[in-house]
Design a protein around this motif. Structure first.
Motif, PDB file in Angstrom:
ATOM      1  N   CYS A 237       0.889  -1.254   0.056  1.00 36.03           N
ATOM      2  CA  CYS A 237      -0.142  -0.006   0.040  1.00 36.03           C
ATOM      3  C   CYS A 237       1.065   1.366   0.196  1.00 36.03           C
ATOM      4  O   CYS A 237       1.787   1.428   0.632  1.00 36.03           O
ATOM      5  N   ASN A 238       0.492   2.357  -0.636  1.00 42.17           N
ATOM      6  CA  ASN A 238       1.229   3.551  -0.860  1.00 42.17           C
ATOM      7  C   ASN A 238       0.351   4.623  -0.263  1.00 42.17           C
ATOM      8  O   ASN A 238       0.703   5.606  -0.399  1.00 42.17           O
ATOM      9  N   ASN A 239      -0.694   4.446   0.539  1.00 45.31           N
ATOM     10  CA  ASN A 239      -1.498   5.421   0.752  1.00 45.31           C
ATOM     11  C   ASN A 239      -1.325   6.171   2.162  1.00 45.31           C
ATOM     12  O   ASN A 239      -1.615   7.202   2.170  1.00 45.31           O
ATOM     13  N   PHE A 240      -0.584   5.586   3.117  1.00 50.58           N
ATOM     14  CA  PHE A 240      -0.099   6.085   4.164  1.00 50.58           C
ATOM     15  C   PHE A 240      -1.040   7.132   5.029  1.00 50.58           C
ATOM     16  O   PHE A 240      -0.784   8.150   5.215  1.00 50.58           O
ATOM     17  N   CYS A 241      -2.151   6.345   5.277  1.00 51.20           N
ATOM     18  CA  CYS A 241      -3.077   6.780   6.181  1.00 51.20           C
ATOM     19  C   CYS A 241      -2.412   6.970   7.497  1.00 51.20           C
ATOM     20  O   CYS A 241      -1.471   5.792   7.900  1.00 51.20           O
ATOM     21  N   SER A 242      -2.447   8.123   8.231  1.00 51.21           N
ATOM     22  CA  SER A 242      -1.366   8.482   9.270  1.00 51.21           C
ATOM     23  C   SER A 242      -1.451   7.507  10.297  1.00 51.21           C
ATOM     24  O   SER A 242      -0.547   7.134  11.221  1.00 51.21           O
ATOM     25  N   TYR A 243      -2.517   6.616  10.646  1.00 42.35           N
ATOM     26  CA  TYR A 243      -2.543   5.785  11.642  1.00 42.35           C
ATOM     27  C   TYR A 243      -2.092   4.308  11.280  1.00 42.35           C
ATOM     28  O   TYR A 243      -2.108   3.611  12.095  1.00 42.35           O
ATOM     29  N   CYS A 244      -1.772   4.050   9.999  1.00 42.95           N
ATOM     30  CA  CYS A 244      -1.752   2.625   9.464  1.00 42.95           C
ATOM     31  C   CYS A 244      -0.283   2.314   9.327  1.00 42.95           C
ATOM     32  O   CYS A 244       0.744   2.646   8.778  1.00 42.95           O
ATOM     33  N   VAL A 245      -0.274   1.077   9.915  1.00 45.14           N
ATOM     34  CA  VAL A 245       1.141   0.280   9.768  1.00 45.14           C
ATOM     35  C   VAL A 245       1.242  -0.325   8.612  1.00 45.14           C
ATOM     36  O   VAL A 245       2.446  -0.890   8.137  1.00 45.14           O
TER      37      VAL A 245
ATOM     38  N   HIS B  55     -17.551  -2.664  -0.033  1.00 46.45           N
ATOM     39  CA  HIS B  55     -16.732  -2.261   1.418  1.00 46.45           C
ATOM     40  C   HIS B  55     -15.983  -1.082   1.204  1.00 46.45           C
ATOM     41  O   HIS B  55     -14.893  -1.057   0.375  1.00 46.45           O
ATOM     42  N   ILE B  56     -16.355   0.088   1.689  1.00 46.68           N
ATOM     43  CA  ILE B  56     -15.806   1.419   1.427  1.00 46.68           C
ATOM     44  C   ILE B  56     -15.514   2.395   2.614  1.00 46.68           C
ATOM     45  O   ILE B  56     -16.566   2.943   2.920  1.00 46.68           O
ATOM     46  N   PRO B  57     -14.499   1.786   3.420  1.00 44.19           N
ATOM     47  CA  PRO B  57     -14.422   2.551   4.961  1.00 44.19           C
ATOM     48  C   PRO B  57     -14.479   4.154   4.750  1.00 44.19           C
ATOM     49  O   PRO B  57     -13.496   4.559   4.013  1.00 44.19           O
ATOM     50  N   ALA B  58     -15.087   4.934   5.501  1.00 43.51           N
ATOM     51  CA  ALA B  58     -14.966   6.192   5.798  1.00 43.51           C
ATOM     52  C   ALA B  58     -13.928   6.639   6.826  1.00 43.51           C
ATOM     53  O   ALA B  58     -13.165   7.496   6.969  1.00 43.51           O
ATOM     54  N   GLN B  59     -13.879   5.670   7.783  1.00 40.74           N
ATOM     55  CA  GLN B  59     -12.880   6.033   9.094  1.00 40.74           C
ATOM     56  C   GLN B  59     -13.416   7.162  10.052  1.00 40.74           C
ATOM     57  O   GLN B  59     -13.327   6.886  11.175  1.00 40.74           O
ATOM     58  N   SER B  60     -14.031   8.240   9.249  1.00 42.50           N
ATOM     59  CA  SER B  60     -14.457   9.000  10.428  1.00 42.50           C
ATOM     60  C   SER B  60     -15.472   9.930   9.523  1.00 42.50           C
ATOM     61  O   SER B  60     -15.420  10.151   8.327  1.00 42.50           O
ATOM     62  N   GLY B  61     -16.235  10.909  10.379  1.00 46.22           N
ATOM     63  CA  GLY B  61     -17.162  11.631   9.590  1.00 46.22           C
ATOM     64  C   GLY B  61     -16.787  13.167   9.849  1.00 46.22           C
ATOM     65  O   GLY B  61     -17.334  13.972   9.293  1.00 46.22           O
TER      66      GLY B  61
ATOM     67  N   ASP C  29     -14.097  16.417   9.148  1.00 44.75           N
ATOM     68  CA  ASP C  29     -13.291  16.656   7.983  1.00 44.75           C
ATOM     69  C   ASP C  29     -11.788  16.905   8.617  1.00 44.75           C
ATOM     70  O   ASP C  29     -10.976  16.585   8.200  1.00 44.75           O
ATOM     71  N   LYS C  30     -12.019  17.439   9.719  1.00 45.48           N
ATOM     72  CA  LYS C  30     -10.679  17.799  10.417  1.00 45.48           C
ATOM     73  C   LYS C  30      -9.800  16.411  10.709  1.00 45.48           C
ATOM     74  O   LYS C  30      -8.568  16.459  10.621  1.00 45.48           O
ATOM     75  N   ILE C  31     -10.769  15.559  11.342  1.00 45.81           N
ATOM     76  CA  ILE C  31      -9.962  14.107  11.636  1.00 45.81           C
ATOM     77  C   ILE C  31      -9.436  13.397  10.286  1.00 45.81           C
ATOM     78  O   ILE C  31      -8.471  12.835  10.280  1.00 45.81           O
ATOM     79  N   LEU C  32     -10.442  13.750   9.319  1.00 49.78           N
ATOM     80  CA  LEU C  32      -9.953  12.866   8.067  1.00 49.78           C
ATOM     81  C   LEU C  32      -8.694  13.496   7.571  1.00 49.78           C
ATOM     82  O   LEU C  32      -7.882  12.725   7.019  1.00 49.78           O
ATOM     83  N   HIS C  33      -8.673  14.936   7.739  1.00 50.85           N
ATOM     84  CA  HIS C  33      -7.290  15.527   7.144  1.00 50.85           C
ATOM     85  C   HIS C  33      -6.089  15.090   8.083  1.00 50.85           C
ATOM     86  O   HIS C  33      -5.212  14.465   7.512  1.00 50.85           O
ATOM     87  N   ALA C  34      -6.358  14.731   9.333  1.00 51.71           N
ATOM     88  CA  ALA C  34      -5.117  14.460  10.116  1.00 51.71           C
ATOM     89  C   ALA C  34      -4.967  12.993   9.969  1.00 51.71           C
ATOM     90  O   ALA C  34      -3.911  12.295   9.986  1.00 51.71           O
ATOM     91  N   MET C  35      -5.937  12.321   9.568  1.00 53.37           N
ATOM     92  CA  MET C  35      -5.602  10.799   9.044  1.00 53.37           C
ATOM     93  C   MET C  35      -5.056  10.698   7.683  1.00 53.37           C
ATOM     94  O   MET C  35      -4.773   9.456   7.422  1.00 53.37           O
ATOM     95  N   ASN C  36      -4.925  11.466   7.023  1.00 50.48           N
ATOM     96  CA  ASN C  36      -4.434  11.774   5.679  1.00 50.48           C
ATOM     97  C   ASN C  36      -5.372  10.857   4.743  1.00 50.48           C
ATOM     98  O   ASN C  36      -4.663  10.537   3.856  1.00 50.48           O
ATOM     99  N   ARG C  37      -6.687  11.107   4.885  1.00 49.94           N
ATOM    100  CA  ARG C  37      -7.463  10.551   3.988  1.00 49.94           C
ATOM    101  C   ARG C  37      -7.902  11.534   3.075  1.00 49.94           C
ATOM    102  O   ARG C  37      -8.241  12.784   3.539  1.00 49.94           O
TER     103      ARG C  37
END
Ligand code: SAH
Ligand code: SF4
Ligand code: F3S
Length: 459
Positions: free
Chosen positions: A166-174, A272-278, A280-288
């Motif tokens: 994966c090249n997405n680097f969501c900020s929480y993800c290993v 199956h399409i995860p949103a992770q959060s609703g 926008d501030k958190i989505l940004h911090a998650m790098n989504r």
């Protein structure tokens, strides 16, 4: 020699275990269900949350104890934890082999060596974010082609990897740090594998990728996307149902994928399409790379294109900086999304990720737990409503086998245990019937529902 296998983690890991188990069997090993009767214990591990790693450590603690009386027992740790912890894991008293996800083609050699030479052995990728070398990719391709058709866990079903890494680097993800760079497999290899599976009696194939909808393979002028794979696979005789997980919310190739889902009766109407959060501030911090509004627009588009599409999601609660207002935005999104079901996780800081390096895990565990429970309750109400629509209706399901946790009406007479299966839209259905139906399509009439399970009668 007997091998005991245990798997933690996602479908990718389950697939790897299936490949490894085929390779070991071909090399003359037998599989056993009991640690007691085993000569080799092989654990395929997951690093996605701390809890997943803790379970492996407690298992290893137990094995260390067993090895005091059975010093010849070989313990191999493979998978994401093996890659993440490498030599540190090899230092564990119980561990003889540490083998990363990219090194599984070497597994039989490593096990034989451990048995014969009584030496600890490490095989992991040194620089995990470096472009995978051709030699390694070739070895993985060969391994995948040679052993990719043996998965007999669920009759009639199989998983096929379309991408690695994966090249997405969501900020929480290993995952990007343990599975390496994103690589799409050549379409010809994927299709060849599906054909072989169909010849072996497989009816349902699930295509796997961490961002499966980003599948992209350039051959000359042509760019192959997931929709092309689905279309070609639909033409294969014997394949009845095609699924794919997991999708990243993005416009790229989305229309094409929805189109093939709408056009081909074989492509299951399930996303199956995860949103992770609703928020926008958190989505940004998650790098989504989307807002809640854009996400909901994608769902609208999917519902407009594909009749009765069932949608599932994932959420992380208690991400750093998530205040009540952010959480309410997530609740709001769940109300609007009307998921069939969703998976909810409490944020777990993972060493090496940007969230862990840059953000304080500042939501107290009690708050994470409360938000988790609250969000689950919201989803349960929605799932309950969607399930109730099935009352009295007839559905087609692919039978998986005997239900692992027989519900309420556990058995009706001899030879009709409770079986479990899924509809094309991934609804779980339990009913009583002969165990020989495993791997078959049947029609069932729904007589009772709960939020996550439909109860039916065989037609
Ligand atoms: N590639 C897939 C799956 C990733 S892991 C995807 O992008 O959807 C599966 C789920 O675990 C994620 O969707 C996310 O909800 C959750 N997850 C990942 N890292 C996590 C972490 N550090 N803490 C809590 N949950 C996490
Ligand atoms: Fe992790 Fe994000 Fe990649 Fe999924 S898309 S595996 S959550 S980095
Ligand atoms: Fe899967 Fe866990 Fe690895 S979710 S990719 S097994 S970290």
């Amino acid at each position: 020699m007997n091998v005991f296998l245990q798997t933690y983690g996602c479908q990718m890991n389950k697939l790897d275990t299936a490949l490894v188990s085929s390779a070991l069997r071909e090399a003359g090993f037998s599989l056993t269900d009991s640690v007691k009767e085993s000569d080799v214990v092989l654990i395929n591990t997951c690093s996605v949350r701390e809890h997943a790693e803790q379970r492996v450590f407690s298992h290893l603690g137990h094995l260390k104890h067993i090895k005091e009386t059975r010093p010849n027992l070989i313990v191999a740790v493979i998978g994401c934890m093996a890659q993440r912890l490498g030599a540190n894991l090899l230092d564990h008293e119980a561990v003889d082999i540490v083998c990363g996800p990219a090194q599984i083609p070497q597994i039989t050699e490593l096990v034989k060596k451990a048995i014969n030479e009584k030496q600890k052995n490490l095989a992991v990728t040194e620089k995990i974010r470096q472009k995978t070398n051709d030699y390694q990719t070739d070895a993985l391709e060969k391994f995948e082609s040679a052993y990719g058709i043996e998965d007999k866990r669920i009759p009639g079903q199989a998983f096929v990897r379309v991408m690695r890494g994966c090249n997405n680097f969501c900020s929480y993800c290993v995952v990007p740090y343990v599975r390496g760079p994103e690589v799409s497999r050549p379409p010809a290899k994927i299709i060849e594998q599906i054909k072989k599976l169909a010849e072996a009696g497989v009816k349902q194939v699930t295509l796997l990728g961490q961002r499966v909808n980003a599948y992209k393979y350039t051959a000359g002028e042509k760019i192959h996307c997931l929709a092309d794979l689905l279309e070609t696979a639909s033409d294969i005789n014997g394949i009845e149902w095609l699924r794919f997980v997991t999708n990243y919310p993005s416009e790229e190739f989305f229309d094409e994928i929805l189109q093939v889902m709408a056009d081909s009766p074989k492509v299951c109407n399930y996303l199956h399409i995860p949103a992770q959060s609703g928020s926008d501030k958190i989505l940004h911090a998650m790098n989504r790379h989307y807002t809640a509004k854009q996400y909901l627009e994608l769902l609208d588009k999917a519902r407009a294109a594909v009749a009765d599409i069932a949608i599932a999601g994932d959420f992380i609660v208690g991400f750093p900086g998530e205040i009540e207002e952010d959480f309410q935005a997530t609740v709001d999104l769940v109300h609007k999304a009307r998921y069939k079901n969703c998976f909810i996780f409490k944020y777990s800081p993972r060493p090496g990720t940007t969230a862990d390096k840059g953000l304080k895990d500042d939501v107290p565990i009690e708050v994470k737990k409360r938000r988790n429970t609250e969000l689950l309750a919201v989803q349960e109400t929605i799932s309950g409503q969607l399930s109730r629509d099935f009352l009295g209706k007839e559905v087609k399901i692919l039978v998986e086998g005997p239900s692992k946790k027989p519900h309420l009406n556990s058995a009706v007479g001899e030879g009709r245990p409770q079986l479990v299966g899924r509809t094309a839209r991934d609804y779980i259905v339990v009913f009583n019937g002969p165990a020989s139906l495993a791997g078959e399509f049947v029609r069932v009439k729904i007589i009772k529902t709960s939020p996550l399970t439909l109860f039916g009668e065989l037609m």
